[in-house]
Every structure is written in structure tokens, then in C-alpha cells.
Design an enzyme around this catalytic site. Structure first.
Site, PDB file in Angstrom:
ATOM      1  N   PHE A  26      -5.143   0.349  -0.336  1.00 59.92           N
ATOM      2  CA  PHE A  26      -5.502  -0.230  -1.624  1.00 59.92           C
ATOM      3  C   PHE A  26      -5.264   0.822  -2.712  1.00 59.92           C
ATOM      4  CE2 PHE A  26      -8.366  -1.851  -4.908  1.00 59.92           C
ATOM      5  CZ  PHE A  26      -8.021  -3.198  -4.887  1.00 59.92           C
TER       6      PHE A  26
ATOM      7  N   ASP B 111     -11.748   3.289   4.919  1.00 60.65           N
ATOM      8  CA  ASP B 111     -12.204   2.323   3.916  1.00 60.65           C
ATOM      9  C   ASP B 111     -12.408   0.996   4.663  1.00 60.65           C
ATOM     10  OD1 ASP B 111     -12.230   0.261   1.998  1.00 60.65           O
ATOM     11  OD2 ASP B 111     -10.912   1.336   0.621  1.00 60.65           O
TER      12      ASP B 111
ATOM     13  N   TYR C  30     -19.512  -6.844  -1.598  1.00 63.76           N
ATOM     14  CA  TYR C  30     -19.336  -8.119  -2.305  1.00 63.76           C
ATOM     15  C   TYR C  30     -18.298  -9.025  -1.659  1.00 63.76           C
ATOM     16  CZ  TYR C  30     -15.808  -5.064  -4.448  1.00 63.76           C
ATOM     17  OH  TYR C  30     -14.801  -4.155  -4.650  1.00 63.76           O
ATOM     18  N   LYS C  31     -17.616  -8.539  -0.608  1.00 68.24           N
ATOM     19  CA  LYS C  31     -16.609  -9.393   0.046  1.00 68.24           C
ATOM     20  C   LYS C  31     -17.286 -10.157   1.187  1.00 68.24           C
ATOM     21  CE  LYS C  31     -12.854  -6.125  -1.006  1.00 68.24           C
ATOM     22  NZ  LYS C  31     -12.114  -6.818  -2.053  1.00 68.24           N
TER      23      LYS C  31
ATOM     24  N   ARG D  25      -2.885 -15.275  -0.151  1.00 67.44           N
ATOM     25  CA  ARG D  25      -3.803 -14.660   0.806  1.00 67.44           C
ATOM     26  C   ARG D  25      -5.018 -15.577   1.004  1.00 67.44           C
ATOM     27  NH1 ARG D  25      -7.053  -9.032  -0.520  1.00 67.44           N
ATOM     28  NH2 ARG D  25      -8.377 -10.413  -1.728  1.00 67.44           N
TER      29      ARG D  25
HETATM   30  C1  LIG Z   1      -9.567  -1.788   0.351  1.00 63.08           C
HETATM   31  C2  LIG Z   1     -10.243  -1.626  -0.961  1.00 63.08           C
HETATM   32  N1  LIG Z   1     -10.633  -0.393  -1.353  1.00 63.08           N
HETATM   33  C3  LIG Z   1     -11.235  -0.192  -2.529  1.00 63.08           C
HETATM   34  C4  LIG Z   1     -11.465  -1.236  -3.403  1.00 63.08           C
HETATM   35  C5  LIG Z   1     -12.100  -0.950  -4.734  1.00 63.08           C
HETATM   36  O1  LIG Z   1     -13.427  -1.311  -4.739  1.00 63.08           O
HETATM   37  P1  LIG Z   1     -14.340  -1.163  -6.041  1.00 63.08           P
HETATM   38  O2  LIG Z   1     -13.663  -1.910  -7.140  1.00 63.08           O
HETATM   39  O3  LIG Z   1     -15.612  -1.835  -5.653  1.00 63.08           O
HETATM   40  O4  LIG Z   1     -14.493   0.268  -6.347  1.00 63.08           O
HETATM   41  C6  LIG Z   1     -11.102  -2.531  -3.038  1.00 63.08           C
HETATM   42  C7  LIG Z   1     -11.346  -3.662  -3.943  1.00 63.08           C
HETATM   43  O5  LIG Z   1     -11.061  -4.799  -3.671  1.00 63.08           O
HETATM   44  C8  LIG Z   1     -10.463  -2.727  -1.793  1.00 63.08           C
HETATM   45  O6  LIG Z   1     -10.049  -3.938  -1.395  1.00 63.08           O
END
Ligand SMILES: Cc1ncc(COP(=O)(O)O)c(C=O)c1O
Length: 398
Positions: free
Chosen positions: A114, A185, A210-211, A357
């Protein structure tokens, strides 16, 4: 799983006539959240005011909730703390890990990671200077790229676009064998599939709530530090609540014991109350059963879409064990097709450049949902229903 599907579906406040395949972006609201947050507002904040920190346990919430999360991710007791965002927690993890491997300068990650994880690594490297390097390889090349100069392997277990799952235990073992640390992560893993951080011997991990954990927009993140590092790892953001004695108001920072030192500032008490209500559901979920049903539903979506909509190309692994709890397809007009589907009551996600997705959660998605979603995908794509100005115009949040 807990009870049957109809019982678990009942626990969520989902609008009628919506098939929600977006719990991997933002999980739906558990009905119990309303009362729990109201209780925090009416029974705690409004009545106890400042006394809430002691009398309602607000101060201890990050530890207490962290232990509830620990159970879901195979972490040892008292190895998880809560607060801030996943981006911040990943930054903390990476900045804490690098000094534990001081002679090496390479952070290894992959192009499927990400972007926030990559940006924060780039930012940290800029701050550190000293010839640090972020090395990126394709997801399937990670194993071969773990070499004896790597300081830290930093990966997202499940690829947010394709749903491809890295083998956490194998990659962590190889990293350790070659003298590197591993940071994971878990954004698309926690609540989606069984995770065993202690078994995999992960060094650090972080994730959002939150997911798949359904704690609401902006819900607090979690950070795991393996017990063997917890007393020696240092946070790059030494805040007062990570101090050994926050209320001594010392002029100099002294880290608290263990993972507590990764706390930064005041925890989000109201958001944490919503998270607590969401976690009540997880106390009853059998993760192995949930995973089996998730694979079954994902397989069903793949089969039905491939049968009825050959214009879409599967980009997720076909083998359910190599996938998270999502299915993605490539389509040249993916954005507009997702907008048309949402208008038709099937909520999925677009991910640039061309990915449709669909996140699947067996707590509230049924086989009937999947069959209906596949039918509507077929109509939207084969009848060209996506080709309307209102679907083609991009919104700020895609
Ligand atoms: C794999 C991954 N890492 C990090 C993040 C970033 O998270 P945040 O915006 O809560 O910091 C996300 C957000 O969707 C994500 O999917």
C-alpha cells in the site's frame, strides 16, 4: 463461526437492498456500536467528565483493547497497543526496527504494498540519511530478494489490489535466517483470516480496525511489538503517554515498559468505545470456520463472474489459500462499472488503474448475495451500463 449467518447478519446495521462487498474498505456498523457510544457519551463523558480517565478506564483502554485484538492476530498478551492511524503505527514500527539492525541499510518491500507504507519508508529514509535505501521488487520476487544486506522486510500480508497473500511464516523465517527483521501490515488480514504473529515470529505488525473489524471510519489502529523487542525498541515519536511516568511531567523522556512505550498521545476514547462494541462480535467468531466460508464465497464469485462476464479478467489468485478475503477483476472501465454497480445496489471498490475489487465477509455476505452480485456485474458490463456521464465522472474518494 458463531451462530448461523442469519444471526450474524442481524448484528449489522446494513441498509435493505444493498449487497455490501466493501467491508475491506470500511466495514458496516455493528448495531451495538450505537448504544455503546451513547453509553460512553451519556454515562461516562457527560457525567464523569475528567474523572472518566480513572473511573471509566479510559487510560487503560489501549492496553485492554490491545489484548482483545491480540487474540485475533495470534499475538502474546500485552504485546499490542492501540491508537493513532495505521500510517503512524507503520512509521513507528519501521523506525523502531531499523536501529535493531544497525549495520544494515536496506528496507525491502514490494510493489504491491500500500502506498502509505512506501511513502512513510521514503520519508523516514530521508530523515535518517546515512545511505538508507528502500528496495522494491514485484510481490512474487520478494522471497528471492531477501538477501544478507536487508535490514528490515516490510510487507502488507494481503495485497490491497489483487488480494494476493504473502506467506508470512515462510518470509519471516527467511528474513530471520538472513539476519533481517520482519514487519507486517495487517490491514487486509485482521478479521479476514487467521493470523498467527507469535507462531510466525513476526517482529512488528500493525493494522487498522475500520475494515474487517468494523469499528468505523477513523477507528484507532493497532501496533504489535514482539516481546523480545518490546523493552529495547524505541519509538521515533516519544509522546508523553509512552513515558514511564506520564504524570511526573519529567523534562526528559524515559520509555514506559514494553509496548506501552509505543503510545503517543491521548487515546481516542469515543472511537475506542465503538471498537469495543465491534470486538464483542469477534469474541464469538471461529476464525477457521470464517476463513473456510470466505474462501467458498470468493470461489463462488470467481466462478460466476468468469462464467457470465468474460470481459473481466481475474487478477486475484485462484487458489483460495493464497488470497485474502477479496476478489478483484481488471476491466478497462473499472471505475465507471463500479459506480454503475453501486447505483444498482452492489457496493464494491475501484482501485487504480483498472481494478474492480470486492471484499467478502461471511458474517454478513451470503451465497445469495454473491449470486445476485455476479448477475448484476454481468448486466452492468455486458449491457455497457457503465457508459453514462454520471458513472464516468470521478469523485474525490474513489
Ligand atoms: C494496507 C494498508 N496499509 C495502510 C493503510 C493506511 O491506513 P490509514 O489511512 O488508516 O493510516 C491502508 C488503508 O487503506 C491500507 O490498506
Amino acid at each position: 463461526m458463531i451462530m448461523d449467518f442469519f444471526a450474524t447478519r442481524q448484528l449489522f446495521a446494513l441498509p435493505e437492498n444493498i449487497i455490501y462487498l466493501d467491508g475491506n474498505s470500511l466495514g458496516p456498523m455493528p448495531k451495538a456500536v450505537m448504544a455503546r457510544v451513547a453509553q460512553t457519551l451519556e454515562g461516562e463523558w457527560s457525567k464523569l467528565l475528567i474523572r472518566g480517565w480513572n473511573e471509566a478506564g479510559w487510560f487503560e483502554q489501549p492496553r485492554h483493547v490491545g489484548n482483545r485484538i491480540a487474540r485475533l492476530i495470534g499475538a502474546e498478551p500485552n504485546s499490542v497497543t492501540m491508537g493513532d492511524t495505521l500510517s503512524i503505527k507503520m512509521y513507528q514500527a519501521l523506525a523502531a526496527a531499523l536501529p535493531l539492525n544497525p549495520t544494515r541499510k536496506v528496507v525491502l518491500s514490494c510493489t504491491g504494498n500500500f502506498p502509505t507504507d512506501l511513502y512513510l519508508a521514503q520519508g523516514l529514509i530521508k530523515t535518517l540519511g546515512q545511505s538508507y535505501e528502500l528496495r522494491l521488487v514485484a510481490p512474487e520476487d520478494v522471497e528471492a530478494a531477501i538477501t544478507a544486506d536487508v535490514a528490515v522486510l516490510m510487507l502488507t500480508e494481503v495485497d490491497y489490489r489483487t488480494g494476493r497473500k504473502h506467506d508470512m511464516a515462510a518470509l519471516t523465517a527467511k528474513a530471520h535466517a538472513l539476519g533481517a527483521l520482519a514487519i507486517w501490515d495487517l490491514a487486509h488480514s485482521a478479521g479476514a483470516l487467521p493470523v498467527d504473529l507469535a507462531g510466525a515470529k513476526a517482529d512488528f505488525a500493525a493494522g487498522c480496525t475500520y475494515k474487517y473489524l468494523n469499528a468505523g471510519p477513523g477507528a484507532p489502529a493497532f501496533l504489535y511489538v514482539a516481546p523480545k523487542h518490546a523493552e529495547i525498541a524505541n519509538t521515533p515519536l516519544p509522546g508523553w503517554l509512552g513515558h514511564e511516568k506520564p504524570f511526573a511531567f519529567d523534562l526528559d523522556y524515559k520509555p514506559a515498559n514494553g509496548v506501552e512505550r509505543m503510545r503517543i498521545g491521548t487515546p481516542p476514547v469515543i472511537a475506542m468505545a465503538a471498537l469495543e462494541a465491534a470486538l464483542d462480535i469477534w469474541d464469538h467468531v471461529d476464525m477457521a470456520a470464517l476463513r473456510a466460508q470466505s474462501i467458498k464465497l470468493c470461489d463462488l464469485l470467481i466462478a460466476e463472474v468468469e462464467r457470465a462476464t468474460p470481459d473481466l479478467t481475474l487478477v486475484s489468485p485462484r487458489d483460495g489459500n493464497k488470497r485474502g478475503s477479496q476478489v478483484s477483476f481488471a476491466f478497462h472501465e473499472a471505475y465507471a462499472a463500479i459506480q454503475a454497480l453501486i447505483a444498482d445496489g452492489v457496493v464494491g471498490d475501484f482501485r487504480a488503474p483498472n481494478i474492480m475489487r470486492f471484499g467478502i465477509c461471511p458474517l454478513y455476505n451470503s451465497e445469495a448475495d454473491i449470486l445476485t452480485a455476479a448477475l448484476r456485474i454481468a448486466v452492468v458490463v455486458s449491457e455497457g451500463r457503465w457508459n453514462r456521464p454520471e458513472y464516468l465522472a470521478k469523485k474525490a474518494v474513489t
